[in-house]
Design a protein around this motif. Structure first.
Motif, PDB file in Angstrom:
ATOM      1  N   LEU A  17       0.869  -1.173   0.000  1.00  0.00           N
ATOM      2  CA  LEU A  17       0.000   0.000   0.000  1.00  0.00           C
ATOM      3  C   LEU A  17       0.905   1.221   0.000  1.00  0.00           C
ATOM      4  N   GLN A  18       0.725   2.089  -0.991  1.00  0.00           N
ATOM      5  CA  GLN A  18       1.608   3.238  -1.165  1.00  0.00           C
ATOM      6  C   GLN A  18       0.787   4.517  -1.234  1.00  0.00           C
ATOM      7  N   LEU A  19       1.143   5.484  -0.391  1.00  0.00           N
ATOM      8  CA  LEU A  19       0.510   6.799  -0.390  1.00  0.00           C
ATOM      9  C   LEU A  19       1.569   7.838  -0.717  1.00  0.00           C
ATOM     10  N   GLU A  20       1.232   8.765  -1.598  1.00  0.00           N
ATOM     11  CA  GLU A  20       2.194   9.813  -1.952  1.00  0.00           C
ATOM     12  C   GLU A  20       1.473  11.131  -2.196  1.00  0.00           C
ATOM     13  N   GLU A  21       1.937  12.165  -1.520  1.00  0.00           N
ATOM     14  CA  GLU A  21       1.427  13.522  -1.727  1.00  0.00           C
ATOM     15  C   GLU A  21       2.460  14.312  -2.529  1.00  0.00           C
ATOM     16  N   TYR A  22       2.056  14.819  -3.687  1.00  0.00           N
ATOM     17  CA  TYR A  22       2.937  15.643  -4.514  1.00  0.00           C
ATOM     18  C   TYR A  22       2.422  17.071  -4.453  1.00  0.00           C
ATOM     19  N   ALA A  23       3.091  17.897  -3.666  1.00  0.00           N
ATOM     20  CA  ALA A  23       2.720  19.302  -3.508  1.00  0.00           C
ATOM     21  C   ALA A  23       3.426  20.116  -4.585  1.00  0.00           C
ATOM     22  N   ILE A  24       2.668  20.752  -5.464  1.00  0.00           N
ATOM     23  CA  ILE A  24       3.219  21.495  -6.606  1.00  0.00           C
ATOM     24  C   ILE A  24       3.135  22.988  -6.309  1.00  0.00           C
ATOM     25  N   PHE A  25       4.298  23.613  -6.160  1.00  0.00           N
ATOM     26  CA  PHE A  25       4.348  25.026  -5.767  1.00  0.00           C
ATOM     27  C   PHE A  25       4.466  25.970  -6.955  1.00  0.00           C
ATOM     28  N   LYS A  26       4.900  25.447  -8.100  1.00  0.00           N
ATOM     29  CA  LYS A  26       5.042  26.297  -9.280  1.00  0.00           C
ATOM     30  C   LYS A  26       4.589  25.525 -10.512  1.00  0.00           C
ATOM     31  N   ASP A  50      -0.889  30.476 -11.735  1.00  0.00           N
ATOM     32  CA  ASP A  50      -0.604  30.825 -10.346  1.00  0.00           C
ATOM     33  C   ASP A  50      -1.445  29.946  -9.433  1.00  0.00           C
ATOM     34  N   GLY A  51      -0.923  29.718  -8.229  1.00  0.00           N
ATOM     35  CA  GLY A  51      -1.674  28.950  -7.247  1.00  0.00           C
ATOM     36  C   GLY A  51      -1.047  27.600  -6.963  1.00  0.00           C
ATOM     37  N   PHE A  52      -1.377  27.077  -5.787  1.00  0.00           N
ATOM     38  CA  PHE A  52      -0.875  25.778  -5.341  1.00  0.00           C
ATOM     39  C   PHE A  52      -1.682  24.663  -5.986  1.00  0.00           C
ATOM     40  N   ALA A  70      -6.187  21.416  -8.978  1.00  0.00           N
ATOM     41  CA  ALA A  70      -5.643  22.298 -10.009  1.00  0.00           C
ATOM     42  C   ALA A  70      -5.179  23.609  -9.371  1.00  0.00           C
ATOM     43  N   PRO A  71      -4.330  24.391 -10.065  1.00  0.00           N
ATOM     44  CA  PRO A  71      -3.859  25.666  -9.494  1.00  0.00           C
ATOM     45  C   PRO A  71      -4.971  26.643  -9.142  1.00  0.00           C
ATOM     46  N   ASP A  72      -6.141  26.514  -9.788  1.00  0.00           N
ATOM     47  CA  ASP A  72      -7.253  27.421  -9.457  1.00  0.00           C
ATOM     48  C   ASP A  72      -8.052  26.940  -8.256  1.00  0.00           C
ATOM     49  N   GLY A  73      -7.601  25.846  -7.613  1.00  0.00           N
ATOM     50  CA  GLY A  73      -8.266  25.342  -6.424  1.00  0.00           C
ATOM     51  C   GLY A  73      -9.285  24.259  -6.672  1.00  0.00           C
ATOM     52  N   ARG A  74      -9.574  23.962  -7.926  1.00  0.00           N
ATOM     53  CA  ARG A  74     -10.548  22.920  -8.240  1.00  0.00           C
ATOM     54  C   ARG A  74      -9.994  21.554  -7.843  1.00  0.00           C
ATOM     55  N   THR A  75     -10.744  20.811  -7.043  1.00  0.00           N
ATOM     56  CA  THR A  75     -10.269  19.544  -6.483  1.00  0.00           C
ATOM     57  C   THR A  75     -11.254  18.427  -6.802  1.00  0.00           C
ATOM     58  N   GLY A  76     -10.707  17.256  -7.105  1.00  0.00           N
ATOM     59  CA  GLY A  76     -11.545  16.109  -7.400  1.00  0.00           C
ATOM     60  C   GLY A  76     -10.711  14.895  -7.749  1.00  0.00           C
ATOM     61  N   LEU A  77     -11.381  13.863  -8.225  1.00  0.00           N
ATOM     62  CA  LEU A  77     -10.704  12.634  -8.586  1.00  0.00           C
ATOM     63  C   LEU A  77      -9.958  12.797  -9.908  1.00  0.00           C
ATOM     64  N   GLY A  78      -8.798  12.139 -10.002  1.00  0.00           N
ATOM     65  CA  GLY A  78      -8.063  12.070 -11.253  1.00  0.00           C
ATOM     66  C   GLY A  78      -8.363  10.759 -11.964  1.00  0.00           C
ATOM     67  N   ASP A  79      -7.499  10.395 -12.898  1.00  0.00           N
ATOM     68  CA  ASP A  79      -7.681   9.145 -13.629  1.00  0.00           C
ATOM     69  C   ASP A  79      -7.253   7.950 -12.782  1.00  0.00           C
ATOM     70  N   THR A  80      -7.711   6.775 -13.178  1.00  0.00           N
ATOM     71  CA  THR A  80      -7.324   5.517 -12.540  1.00  0.00           C
ATOM     72  C   THR A  80      -6.524   4.691 -13.541  1.00  0.00           C
ATOM     73  N   THR A  81      -5.430   4.109 -13.068  1.00  0.00           N
ATOM     74  CA  THR A  81      -4.591   3.274 -13.926  1.00  0.00           C
ATOM     75  C   THR A  81      -4.502   1.868 -13.340  1.00  0.00           C
ATOM     76  N   LEU A  82      -4.683   0.886 -14.189  1.00  0.00           N
ATOM     77  CA  LEU A  82      -4.472  -0.516 -13.825  1.00  0.00           C
ATOM     78  C   LEU A  82      -3.319  -1.035 -14.666  1.00  0.00           C
ATOM     79  N   ASN A  83      -2.371  -1.726 -14.045  1.00  0.00           N
ATOM     80  CA  ASN A  83      -1.357  -2.388 -14.845  1.00  0.00           C
ATOM     81  C   ASN A  83      -0.976  -3.722 -14.237  1.00  0.00           C
ATOM     82  N   GLN A  84      -0.428  -4.560 -15.081  1.00  0.00           N
ATOM     83  CA  GLN A  84      -0.063  -5.916 -14.693  1.00  0.00           C
ATOM     84  C   GLN A  84       1.310  -6.228 -15.272  1.00  0.00           C
ATOM     85  N   PHE A  85       2.256  -6.572 -14.374  1.00  0.00           N
ATOM     86  CA  PHE A  85       3.609  -6.934 -14.793  1.00  0.00           C
ATOM     87  C   PHE A  85       3.813  -8.432 -14.579  1.00  0.00           C
TER      88      PHE A  85
END
Length: 283
Positions: free
Chosen positions: A63-72, A77-79, A112-127
């Motif tokens: 189980l992997q959790l990752e927060e990517y905070a984008i400052f620029k 403009d915007g976080f 998004a930088p304008d503050g809009r928040t929601g779900l992104g895409d879902t990816t499934l892969n199999q190696f």
């Protein structure tokens, strides 16, 4: 349903998301320390353990959790932020292909930088782990990207499918190197949005110390097959791996965009910081 989810997530600002993430990580770290006190780890911390945990072909529930905070962000403009949830399911032998394999499920909560928040895409892969040698492993498989985004700014409107490959070099002493190459070709909405064809290449190189500390790079380079345009970010990760009842991996990773072709549309982040926490349950 999508509108309700987007509205609820939109009520949470970026500070609240980060606080919740850090609280969760802190709580889990306290739990792991308690289990270590009650049950001394058999394997402890070592170069071998660290490399096993970082190896993308290791057969382990993850189980992997990752927060990517984008400052620029380029031209905006915007976080912004991408919170990634990734679960990995190992199989010692598949139902149809009788080789070891890993199934990964990846979802995103984006802002998004304008503050809009929601779900992104879902990816499934199999190696599929096709070959294991003294020098490392080779695997191949497939990806499918599902357009689960709740807003067009937060993901793609198209389904995509493509092959994937991975090569891992483990017989390098305290060094470890592995490459992951994933391809995405749009299979829906081409008449409306235009066809899409691009690849993501991950060149990964890490050095591990016996105390569980490691450092290295794990960027995701992208190339558009149709236009030849590229995005080449560079990062530097410092992390710590330890073993208690489970195996754990925590890290921080600043990232800067080293080069981006003019007009490349899929990665507009110029500078950000990733905070990640992962835990592993061996098979």
């Amino acid at each position: 349903m999508n509108a309700v989810i987007q509205k609820k997530w939109g009520e949470m600002n970026r500070k609240q998301i980060l606080i919740l993430f850090l609280y969760f990580i802190g709580s889990f770290s306290i739990y792991s320390q308690e289990t270590e006190t009650q049950e001394p780890p058999a394997s402890g911390t070592s170069v071998k353990l660290s490399q096993e945990v970082m190896n993308p072909t290791t057969l382990a529930w993850q189980l992997q959790l990752e927060e990517y905070a984008i400052f620029k962000t380029e031209g905006q403009d915007g976080f912004a932020q991408n919170f990634r949830f990734r679960g990995i399911i190992p199989l010692k032998e598949g139902f149809l292909v009788k080789v070891p394999q890993l199934i990964r499920v990846i979802t995103f909560l984006n802002t998004a930088p304008d503050g809009r928040t929601g779900l992104g895409d879902t990816t499934l892969n199999q190696f599929f782990i096709l070959s294991k040698k003294d020098w490392g492993q080779f695997g191949a498989g497939w990806n499918i990207q599902i357009p689960t985004r709740t807003d067009d700014q937060l993901g793609s409107p198209q389904w995509s499918l493509g092959p994937a490959f991975t090569v891992t070099f483990t017989n390098l002493g305290k060094w470890q190197m592995y490459w992951i190459w994933e391809n995405f070709f749009s299979i829906s909405g081409n008449g409306k949005y235009g066809s899409s064809a691009y690849a993501v290449l991950q060149p990964n190189l890490f050095y591990t110390w016996p105390n569980g500390v490691y450092a290295g790079i794990e960027p995701e380079w992208q190339i558009d097959y149709k236009t030849g345009k590229v995005a080449i970010p560079m990062d530097f990760r410092v992390g710590y791996i330890w073993s208690g009842k489970l195996k754990y991996n925590a890290y921080i990773e600043p990232e800067v965009m080293a080069y981006r072709s003019d007009g490349y549309p899929r990665n507009s982040a110029n500078f950000g910081v990733r905070l990640g926490f992962r835990w592993y349950i061996p098979m």
